[in-house]
Design a protein around this motif. Structure first.
Motif, mmCIF file in Angstrom:
data_model
loop_
_atom_site.group_PDB
_atom_site.id
_atom_site.type_symbol
_atom_site.label_atom_id
_atom_site.label_comp_id
_atom_site.label_asym_id
_atom_site.label_seq_id
_atom_site.Cartn_x
_atom_site.Cartn_y
_atom_site.Cartn_z
ATOM 1 N N CYS A 61 5.717 2.156 -3.555
ATOM 2 C CA CYS A 61 4.657 1.680 -4.455
ATOM 3 C C CYS A 61 3.667 2.795 -4.779
ATOM 4 O O CYS A 61 3.304 2.988 -5.945
ATOM 5 C CB CYS A 61 3.909 0.506 -3.829
ATOM 6 S SG CYS A 61 4.858 -1.007 -3.728
ATOM 7 N N ASN A 62 3.227 3.509 -3.751
ATOM 8 C CA ASN A 62 2.283 4.613 -3.976
ATOM 9 C C ASN A 62 2.870 5.665 -4.903
ATOM 10 O O ASN A 62 2.184 6.175 -5.787
ATOM 11 C CB ASN A 62 1.877 5.255 -2.644
ATOM 12 C CG ASN A 62 0.903 4.410 -1.863
ATOM 13 O OD1 ASN A 62 0.123 3.656 -2.432
ATOM 14 N ND2 ASN A 62 0.961 4.512 -0.560
ATOM 15 N N ASP A 63 4.145 6.008 -4.697
ATOM 16 C CA ASP A 63 4.791 7.010 -5.544
ATOM 17 C C ASP A 63 4.972 6.505 -6.972
ATOM 18 O O ASP A 63 4.754 7.241 -7.935
ATOM 19 C CB ASP A 63 6.154 7.414 -4.977
ATOM 20 C CG ASP A 63 6.033 8.213 -3.684
ATOM 21 O OD1 ASP A 63 4.924 8.701 -3.368
ATOM 22 O OD2 ASP A 63 7.064 8.347 -2.982
ATOM 23 N N ALA A 64 5.369 5.249 -7.126
ATOM 24 C CA ALA A 64 5.664 4.705 -8.455
ATOM 25 C C ALA A 64 4.408 4.444 -9.275
ATOM 26 O O ALA A 64 4.405 4.665 -10.489
ATOM 27 C CB ALA A 64 6.476 3.421 -8.326
ATOM 28 N N LEU A 65 3.350 3.978 -8.637
ATOM 29 C CA LEU A 65 2.130 3.644 -9.371
ATOM 30 C C LEU A 65 1.209 4.841 -9.545
ATOM 31 O O LEU A 65 0.271 4.791 -10.336
ATOM 32 C CB LEU A 65 1.393 2.498 -8.678
ATOM 33 C CG LEU A 65 2.142 1.161 -8.669
ATOM 34 C CD1 LEU A 65 1.383 0.139 -7.840
ATOM 35 C CD2 LEU A 65 2.361 0.652 -10.080
ATOM 36 N N GLY A 66 1.445 5.897 -8.820
ATOM 37 C CA GLY A 66 0.648 7.104 -8.968
ATOM 38 C C GLY A 66 -0.687 7.002 -8.254
ATOM 39 O O GLY A 66 -1.041 5.974 -7.691
ATOM 40 N N PRO A 67 -1.449 8.103 -8.323
ATOM 41 C CA PRO A 67 -2.733 8.120 -7.629
ATOM 42 C C PRO A 67 -3.750 7.197 -8.310
ATOM 43 O O PRO A 67 -3.803 7.100 -9.526
ATOM 44 C CB PRO A 67 -3.170 9.585 -7.729
ATOM 45 C CG PRO A 67 -2.434 10.127 -8.896
ATOM 46 C CD PRO A 67 -1.158 9.344 -9.007
ATOM 47 N N SER A 68 -4.498 6.491 -7.481
ATOM 48 C CA SER A 68 -5.574 5.642 -7.995
ATOM 49 C C SER A 68 -6.673 5.595 -6.947
ATOM 50 O O SER A 68 -6.504 6.058 -5.833
ATOM 51 C CB SER A 68 -5.060 4.232 -8.318
ATOM 52 O OG SER A 68 -4.661 3.584 -7.135
ATOM 53 N N ALA A 69 -7.800 5.008 -7.317
ATOM 54 C CA ALA A 69 -8.938 4.949 -6.403
ATOM 55 C C ALA A 69 -8.659 4.016 -5.228
ATOM 56 O O ALA A 69 -9.180 4.207 -4.134
ATOM 57 C CB ALA A 69 -10.182 4.485 -7.147
ATOM 58 N N THR A 70 -7.837 2.997 -5.446
ATOM 59 C CA THR A 70 -7.532 2.059 -4.373
ATOM 60 C C THR A 70 -6.025 2.036 -4.129
ATOM 61 O O THR A 70 -5.233 2.317 -5.022
ATOM 62 C CB THR A 70 -7.983 0.630 -4.738
ATOM 63 O OG1 THR A 70 -7.292 0.222 -5.923
ATOM 64 C CG2 THR A 70 -9.479 0.575 -4.984
ATOM 65 N N ALA A 71 -5.669 1.700 -2.915
ATOM 66 C CA ALA A 71 -4.244 1.592 -2.572
ATOM 67 C C ALA A 71 -3.658 0.374 -3.276
ATOM 68 O O ALA A 71 -4.336 -0.638 -3.441
ATOM 69 C CB ALA A 71 -4.081 1.461 -1.070
ATOM 70 N N PRO A 72 -2.422 0.464 -3.711
ATOM 71 C CA PRO A 72 -1.819 -0.696 -4.366
ATOM 72 C C PRO A 72 -1.651 -1.860 -3.386
ATOM 73 O O PRO A 72 -1.466 -1.660 -2.192
ATOM 74 C CB PRO A 72 -0.457 -0.188 -4.840
ATOM 75 C CG PRO A 72 -0.237 1.112 -4.194
ATOM 76 C CD PRO A 72 -1.532 1.603 -3.649
#
Length: 141
Positions: A61-72
């Motif tokens: 999920c982290n790899d697919a959704l990319g960097p963001s301010a909150t964890a998916p």
């Protein structure tokens, strides 16, 4: 002979225990984009804990959704176990073949015969129990 089949099957199914692995037709993860995130389907051997599989899904999920301010967020949709027959190719030694000879030089033909192992590939089948976890991954609104 059965020991070789079991060892090959075990090696084939063990894979890489360090992280998520892409789906290889039997084990691994697949992703499907959805309007609200991505769906991750992860298949592993049934003796793997659901928590371990969810940690792999989290990495995907982290790899697919990319960097963001909150964890998916990861929402588990289903956890199922099922049996499947898995076929695999196994090399089986059937003999040796002479491929040449080695001479130590000089005029005498004393030396060693060079031989190579001959194998044939056979398909063996193993019934295994698999665990499939389906989860929805989305970034926090």
């Amino acid at each position: 002979m059965k020991i070789h089949h079991f060892m090959a099957a075990t090696f084939f199914l063990s894979g890489c225990a360090s992280g998520p692995r892409p789906y290889d037709g039997v084990l691994g993860y697949r992703t499907e984009p959805l309007p609200v995130g991505i769906q991750v389907t992860y298949v592993d051997e049934a003796d793997s804990s659901t928590e371990e599989i969810l940690s792999h899904i989290s990495v995907v999920c982290n790899d697919a959704l990319g960097p963001s301010a909150t964890a998916p967020s990861v929402e588990v949709k289903s956890v199922t176990e099922y049996d499947r027959q898995v076929g695999m190719s196994v090399p089986i030694p059937v003999g040796v073949e002479t491929i040449g000879s080695y001479s130590s030089g000089g005029g005498t033909p004393t030396g060693a015969t060079i031989q190579s192992s001959v194998t044939q590939t056979d398909t063996v089948f193993r019934n295994i129990t698999l665990k499939k976890v389906v989860a929805l991954c989305a970034t926090a609104p």
